[in-house]
Design a protein around this motif. Structure first.
Motif, PDB file in Angstrom:
ATOM      1  N   ASP A 136      -6.292  -0.251  13.049  1.00 62.49           N
ATOM      2  CA  ASP A 136      -6.610   1.097  12.489  1.00 62.49           C
ATOM      3  C   ASP A 136      -5.755   2.010  13.260  1.00 62.49           C
ATOM      4  N   ARG A 137      -5.603   1.971  14.652  1.00 64.05           N
ATOM      5  CA  ARG A 137      -4.969   2.971  15.485  1.00 64.05           C
ATOM      6  C   ARG A 137      -3.451   2.945  14.840  1.00 64.05           C
ATOM      7  N   ALA A 138      -2.857   1.806  14.565  1.00 58.77           N
ATOM      8  CA  ALA A 138      -1.424   1.719  14.101  1.00 58.77           C
ATOM      9  C   ALA A 138      -1.250   2.345  12.820  1.00 58.77           C
ATOM     10  N   LEU A 139      -2.412   2.287  11.897  1.00 60.44           N
ATOM     11  CA  LEU A 139      -2.295   2.962  10.315  1.00 60.44           C
ATOM     12  C   LEU A 139      -2.424   4.630  10.740  1.00 60.44           C
ATOM     13  N   ASP A 140      -3.336   4.885  11.715  1.00 54.34           N
ATOM     14  CA  ASP A 140      -3.665   6.333  11.634  1.00 54.34           C
ATOM     15  C   ASP A 140      -2.578   7.066  12.431  1.00 54.34           C
ATOM     16  N   ASN A 141      -2.099   6.237  13.167  1.00 55.36           N
ATOM     17  CA  ASN A 141      -0.995   7.301  14.432  1.00 55.36           C
ATOM     18  C   ASN A 141       0.652   6.846  13.519  1.00 55.36           C
TER      19      ASN A 141
ATOM     20  N   TYR B 186       2.661   3.944  13.460  1.00 47.81           N
ATOM     21  CA  TYR B 186       3.639   3.236  14.052  1.00 47.81           C
ATOM     22  C   TYR B 186       3.366   2.015  13.828  1.00 47.81           C
ATOM     23  N   VAL B 187       4.509   1.053  14.152  1.00 39.87           N
ATOM     24  CA  VAL B 187       4.673  -0.408  13.934  1.00 39.87           C
ATOM     25  C   VAL B 187       3.796  -1.233  14.976  1.00 39.87           C
ATOM     26  N   ASP B 188       2.935  -2.200  14.244  1.00 37.73           N
ATOM     27  CA  ASP B 188       2.223  -3.119  15.086  1.00 37.73           C
ATOM     28  C   ASP B 188       2.061  -4.159  14.490  1.00 37.73           C
ATOM     29  N   GLN B 189       1.635  -5.315  14.826  1.00 37.12           N
ATOM     30  CA  GLN B 189       1.012  -6.694  14.343  1.00 37.12           C
ATOM     31  C   GLN B 189       0.145  -7.352  15.197  1.00 37.12           C
ATOM     32  N   ALA B 190      -0.599  -8.029  14.342  1.00 34.16           N
ATOM     33  CA  ALA B 190      -1.892  -8.769  14.835  1.00 34.16           C
ATOM     34  C   ALA B 190      -2.263  -9.711  13.956  1.00 34.16           C
TER      35      ALA B 190
ATOM     36  N   VAL C 267      -4.108   9.318   1.463  1.00 33.11           N
ATOM     37  CA  VAL C 267      -5.146   9.065   2.609  1.00 33.11           C
ATOM     38  C   VAL C 267      -5.765   7.576   2.292  1.00 33.11           C
ATOM     39  N   ASP C 268      -5.889   6.847   3.503  1.00 32.93           N
ATOM     40  CA  ASP C 268      -6.567   5.758   3.692  1.00 32.93           C
ATOM     41  C   ASP C 268      -5.607   4.667   2.932  1.00 32.93           C
ATOM     42  N   PHE C 269      -4.465   4.896   2.652  1.00 32.45           N
ATOM     43  CA  PHE C 269      -3.244   3.805   2.205  1.00 32.45           C
ATOM     44  C   PHE C 269      -3.926   2.869   1.294  1.00 32.45           C
ATOM     45  N   PRO C 270      -4.190   3.456   0.088  1.00 31.39           N
ATOM     46  CA  PRO C 270      -4.907   2.528  -1.020  1.00 31.39           C
ATOM     47  C   PRO C 270      -3.613   1.322  -1.477  1.00 31.39           C
ATOM     48  N   ILE C 271      -4.223   0.309  -1.763  1.00 28.44           N
ATOM     49  CA  ILE C 271      -3.282  -0.824  -2.066  1.00 28.44           C
ATOM     50  C   ILE C 271      -2.984  -0.315  -3.741  1.00 28.44           C
TER      51      ILE C 271
ATOM     52  N   ALA D  71       0.836  -1.202  -0.075  1.00 26.49           N
ATOM     53  CA  ALA D  71      -0.194   0.056  -0.070  1.00 26.49           C
ATOM     54  C   ALA D  71       0.677   1.220  -0.134  1.00 26.49           C
ATOM     55  N   ASN D  72       0.387   2.345  -0.528  1.00 31.00           N
ATOM     56  CA  ASN D  72       1.090   3.718  -0.501  1.00 31.00           C
ATOM     57  C   ASN D  72       0.636   4.558   1.008  1.00 31.00           C
ATOM     58  N   ALA D  73       1.658   4.502   1.763  1.00 32.42           N
ATOM     59  CA  ALA D  73       1.392   5.206   2.966  1.00 32.42           C
ATOM     60  C   ALA D  73       1.226   6.721   3.075  1.00 32.42           C
ATOM     61  N   GLN D  74       1.534   7.213   1.739  1.00 29.43           N
ATOM     62  CA  GLN D  74       1.655   8.665   1.568  1.00 29.43           C
ATOM     63  C   GLN D  74       0.237   9.491   1.092  1.00 29.43           C
TER      64      GLN D  74
END
Length: 276
Positions: A79-84, A86-90, A33-37, A28-31
């Motif tokens: 969602d919190r990881a993407l919006d803020n 930071y790195v996370d995994q689940a 909005v909403d990180f499109p694939i 996905a593109n992190a730059q």
């Protein structure tokens, strides 16, 4: 970008290794909005049932793959990881395009558990033709009574062999090394109790002088709680020492037996079970 994708799809292999198949992933593109694939692998398309055109430009949050058993708390975490940023995994449960293939009726699961309540999640998933993640999600939701809140057992390994040990304050009374991949089910555990009785008669003659009285301690594994096992304990005239759930302080084998055994076998290798 093309070089980067090639490295992901076709990682370098050692000369003696077989080539790996296409990795299953989304990019996905992190730059934006909403990180499109912006890319999905062929393996992802095969597994999910979605064509590449159906996935491209959708958010990497993958809400289009959510279903009734997708955990909301895990969704919020990602969602919190993407919006803020930071790195996370689940581990999250996603649905294939043909979501019907991922569903199974409670009655189907109940029938399998009635047949053998100690079946491993790998075997259950294969019989129900679903993923193990589906089973784990099912255990958190509405499901058969004897499956709710039940921790699914480990996956049996073809390379590991289980050693069953019965011991008292004097030492080991009876042990049985199972074949690689075998696990203890209800019938196996019942058979082991009869073998234990024979071993006690042979190795602990003073036990017979005490009119075969025995206080048995074991944990709350499914095979131990089966009705047939409880009836066998009653028929043998043994007393069962209660074991509260999740009480590691009442699992002496972990401290007084397997720890010492582990130290004794440290750095030793055995080419087959006969040598072991």
């Amino acid at each position: 970008m093309d070089k980067f994708l090639d490295q992901l799809r076709y990682p370098k292999q050692e000369p003696h290794h077989k080539p790996k198949s296409d990795c299953s992933f989304l990019l996905a593109n992190a730059q934006i909005v909403d990180f499109p694939i912006v890319y999905c692998s062929e393996s992802f398309c095969k597994i999910s049932g979605y064509g590449r055109a159906e996935v491209m430009q959708k958010s990497c949050r993958c809400t289009f793959m959510h279903g009734e058993m997708t955990d909301p708390a895990t969704v919020d975490k990602l969602d919190r990881a993407l919006d803020n940023h930071y790195v996370d995994q689940a581990e999250i449960l996603l649905y294939k395009k043909n979501s019907k293939s991922l569903h199974f009726e409670d009655a189907e699961l109940q029938a399998l558990l009635d047949e053998d309540s100690t079946q491993m999640q790998e075997k259950l998933a294969k019989q129900l033709q679903v993923s193990q993640a589906i089973l784990r999600a099912k255990s958190r939701g509405a499901c058969p009574a004897n499956f709710q809140n039940r921790r699914l057992g480990p996956i049996a390994s073809e390379k590991k062999a289980m050693l069953c040990v019965w011991w008292d304050q004097t030492g080991v009374v009876y042990l049985e090394l199972l074949k690689p991949g075998e696990m203890v089910n209800t019938s196996r555990y019942e058979q082991q109790m009869h073998s234990l009785r024979e071993a006690l008669n042979e190795k602990r003659p003073e036990w017979r002088e005490k009119h075969n009285k025995l206080i048995l301690q074991h944990d709350n594994a499914p095979a131990h709680n089966a009705t047939v096992v409880k009836n066998t304990i009653k028929d043998l005239g043994w007393e069962l020492l209660p074991h509260p759930p999740y009480s590691p302080d009442l699992a002496p084998s972990n401290y007084h037996l397997f720890t010492s055994l582990g130290h004794a076998l440290k750095k030793q290798e055995f080419s087959n079970s006969d040598i072991l």
